[in-house]
Scaffold this active site. Structure first.
Site, PDB file in Angstrom:
ATOM      1  N   GLN A   1      -6.011  29.597  14.237  1.00  0.00           N
ATOM      2  CA  GLN A   1      -6.434  30.258  13.004  1.00  0.00           C
ATOM      3  C   GLN A   1      -6.361  29.298  11.817  1.00  0.00           C
ATOM      4  OE1 GLN A   1      -7.547  33.577  12.629  1.00  0.00           O
ATOM      5  NE2 GLN A   1      -8.200  32.646  10.715  1.00  0.00           N
TER       6      GLN A   1
ATOM      7  N   ARG B   1     -13.833  29.752  13.302  1.00  0.00           N
ATOM      8  CA  ARG B   1     -13.029  29.763  14.530  1.00  0.00           C
ATOM      9  C   ARG B   1     -13.856  29.136  15.667  1.00  0.00           C
ATOM     10  NH1 ARG B   1      -8.966  33.431  15.318  1.00  0.00           N
ATOM     11  NH2 ARG B   1      -8.583  32.162  17.159  1.00  0.00           N
TER      12      ARG B   1
ATOM     13  N   HIS C   1      -0.005  30.853  15.167  1.00  0.00           N
ATOM     14  CA  HIS C   1      -1.437  31.052  15.442  1.00  0.00           C
ATOM     15  C   HIS C   1      -2.178  29.779  15.003  1.00  0.00           C
ATOM     16  CE1 HIS C   1      -5.075  32.958  16.351  1.00  0.00           C
ATOM     17  NE2 HIS C   1      -5.110  33.936  15.467  1.00  0.00           N
TER      18      HIS C   1
ATOM     19  N   ARG D   1      -2.913  34.016  24.848  1.00  0.00           N
ATOM     20  CA  ARG D   1      -2.437  34.860  23.735  1.00  0.00           C
ATOM     21  C   ARG D   1      -1.355  35.768  24.316  1.00  0.00           C
ATOM     22  NH1 ARG D   1      -5.622  38.243  19.131  1.00  0.00           N
ATOM     23  NH2 ARG D   1      -5.723  36.106  18.364  1.00  0.00           N
TER      24      ARG D   1
ATOM     25  N   CYS E   1      -7.085  36.275   8.046  1.00  0.00           N
ATOM     26  CA  CYS E   1      -7.465  35.911   9.424  1.00  0.00           C
ATOM     27  C   CYS E   1      -8.265  37.016  10.106  1.00  0.00           C
ATOM     28  CB  CYS E   1      -6.218  35.573  10.237  1.00  0.00           C
ATOM     29  SG  CYS E   1      -5.077  36.956  10.428  1.00  0.00           S
TER      30      CYS E   1
ATOM     31  N   ASP F   1      -2.070  38.819   5.425  1.00  0.00           N
ATOM     32  CA  ASP F   1      -2.325  39.280   6.793  1.00  0.00           C
ATOM     33  C   ASP F   1      -1.744  40.687   6.904  1.00  0.00           C
ATOM     34  OD1 ASP F   1      -2.910  39.371   9.502  1.00  0.00           O
ATOM     35  OD2 ASP F   1      -1.343  37.978  10.118  1.00  0.00           O
TER      36      ASP F   1
HETATM   37  N1  NVA Z   1      -0.447  38.519  12.494  1.00  0.00           N
HETATM   38  C1  NVA Z   1      -1.481  39.195  13.233  1.00  0.00           C
HETATM   39  C2  NVA Z   1      -2.642  38.277  13.424  1.00  0.00           C
HETATM   40  C3  NVA Z   1      -3.799  38.873  14.197  1.00  0.00           C
HETATM   41  C4  NVA Z   1      -4.923  37.902  14.383  1.00  0.00           C
HETATM   42  C5  NVA Z   1      -0.931  39.638  14.566  1.00  0.00           C
HETATM   43  O1  NVA Z   1      -0.201  38.882  15.183  1.00  0.00           O
HETATM   44  O2  NVA Z   1      -1.217  40.774  14.977  1.00  0.00           O
HETATM   45  N1   CP Z   2      -7.910  36.307  13.704  1.00  0.00           N
HETATM   46  C1   CP Z   2      -7.852  36.567  15.008  1.00  0.00           C
HETATM   47  O1   CP Z   2      -7.187  35.857  15.776  1.00  0.00           O
HETATM   48  O2   CP Z   2      -8.573  37.648  15.417  1.00  0.00           O
HETATM   49  P1   CP Z   2      -8.538  38.361  16.826  1.00  0.00           P
HETATM   50  O3   CP Z   2      -7.207  39.057  16.938  1.00  0.00           O
HETATM   51  O4   CP Z   2      -9.687  39.326  16.792  1.00  0.00           O
HETATM   52  O5   CP Z   2      -8.685  37.347  17.919  1.00  0.00           O
END
Ligand code: NVA
Ligand code: CP
Length: 309
Positions: A137, A291, A134, A107, A263, A223
């Protein structure tokens, strides 16, 4: 014999529809077994390294618990505590880490980082979220829709809010599974097809009015207004996105059996009204749980190939 190229999951379109259908079949089997407390340890002695440069609850927990439940182990690495955080080249880290483990989940910020890592890795690499995508997800989201409403082909998904990593991945999924996405973003935050990695513009339509995007949708989703890494834009986004809150009115114009997904983490009173996310059409907890199950099927596929039983 020529060696098979290593399979990675760096963006949604890395897999074909047929491969996803295999993953969904396996998810059903693995999930049911898990619910019956029936041990399934095909990944005994296998190790997953998880590299996090951004925060996470669901992604870390689902991969770590998933590896454990499959008989393997997961190692959590925070970039700040590793040499990556002190400037070790991504390519060197990939060479070393991939000699010690069987798969890597990352990540991070730019998609380019996971691509560079993968190109120097001896083992499968999974994108656990980048600024652009992502994929894990949407794997879980599609499985959740399948469980609740059946195949997504030909259906309409309404995306209300930022054209971010999750939105881009929905758009790629629409091309793979042949469904439509109605996207409504505030002006200045529109979809960028190239950044989204799309083949064309046939599978989505942009709407100025979020209510119109939701009309007759089978699934309404949104989101956060500000994704991780974009915190400096928080105030400007708060103002720009004020009318892009999924509320009961939007759910009313969607199909009566429409589901709501997010998500998570969610901000009630910002991108979604509490009555919607906590209401009867919301499937967010199943979505989060999936997930775990979908990623176990993904790990099985990447590490063992096509298991049929
Ligand atoms: N779009 C959000 C998703 C978090 C799971 C982010 O990137 O922070
Ligand atoms: N939806 C998701 O990826 O959650 P986290 O940021 O908690 O991993």
């Amino acid at each position: 014999m020529a060696q098979q190229p290593i399979k990675h999951f760096l963006q949604f379109k890395d897999f074909s529809r047929e491969e996803f259908e295999h993953l969904f079949r396996r998810t059903g089997i693995i999930k049911e077994r898990f619910k019956r407390y029936q041990p399934y340890h095909p990944l005994a002695d296998r190790t997953l390294a998880m590299i996090f440069e951004k925060s996470s609850t669901r992604t870390r927990l689902s991969f770590e618990a998933g590896m454990h439940q499959l008989g393997g182990a997961a190692i959590y690495l925070n970039t700040r505590d590793t040499q990556l955080g002190r400037g070790e080249p991504v390519e060197d880290a990939a060479e070393v880490i991939s000699r010690m483990v069987d798969a890597v989940m990352i990540r991070t910020f730019d998609q380019e980082i996971v691509e560079r890592f993968a190109s120097h890795s001896r083992v499968p690499v999974i994108n656990g979220l980048t600024n652009e995508y992502h994929p894990c997800q949407i794997l879980a989201d599609l499985y959740t829709f399948l469980e609740h409403r059946g195949p997504i082909r030909g259906r309409t998904v309404a995306w209300v809010g930022d054209s971010n990593n999750v939105c881009n991945t929905w758009l790629q999924a629409a091309e793979v599974f042949d469904f439509n996405v109605h996207v409504s973003t505030p002006p200045g935050y529109e979809v960028e097809p190239e950044r989204a990695g799309l083949y064309g513009t046939d599978h989505y339509e942009q709407f100025a009015d979020p209510m119109e995007a939701c009309r007759d949708a089978d699934l309404v989703t949104t989101d956060v207004w500000t994704s991780m890494g974009f915190e400096a834009e928080n105030e400007a986004r708060r103002q720009a996105f004020a009318d892009w809150q999924v509320d009961a009115e939007m759910m009313r114009v969607a199909r009566p059996d429409a589901v709501f997904m997010h998500c998570l983490p969610a901000h009630r009173g910002e991108e979604v009204e509490a009555a919607v996310i906590d209401g009867p059409q919301s499937v967010v907890w199943d979505e989060a749980e999936n997930r775990l199950h979908t990623q176990k099927a993904l790990l099985e596929y990447l590490l063992l190939g096509r298991v049929e039983e």
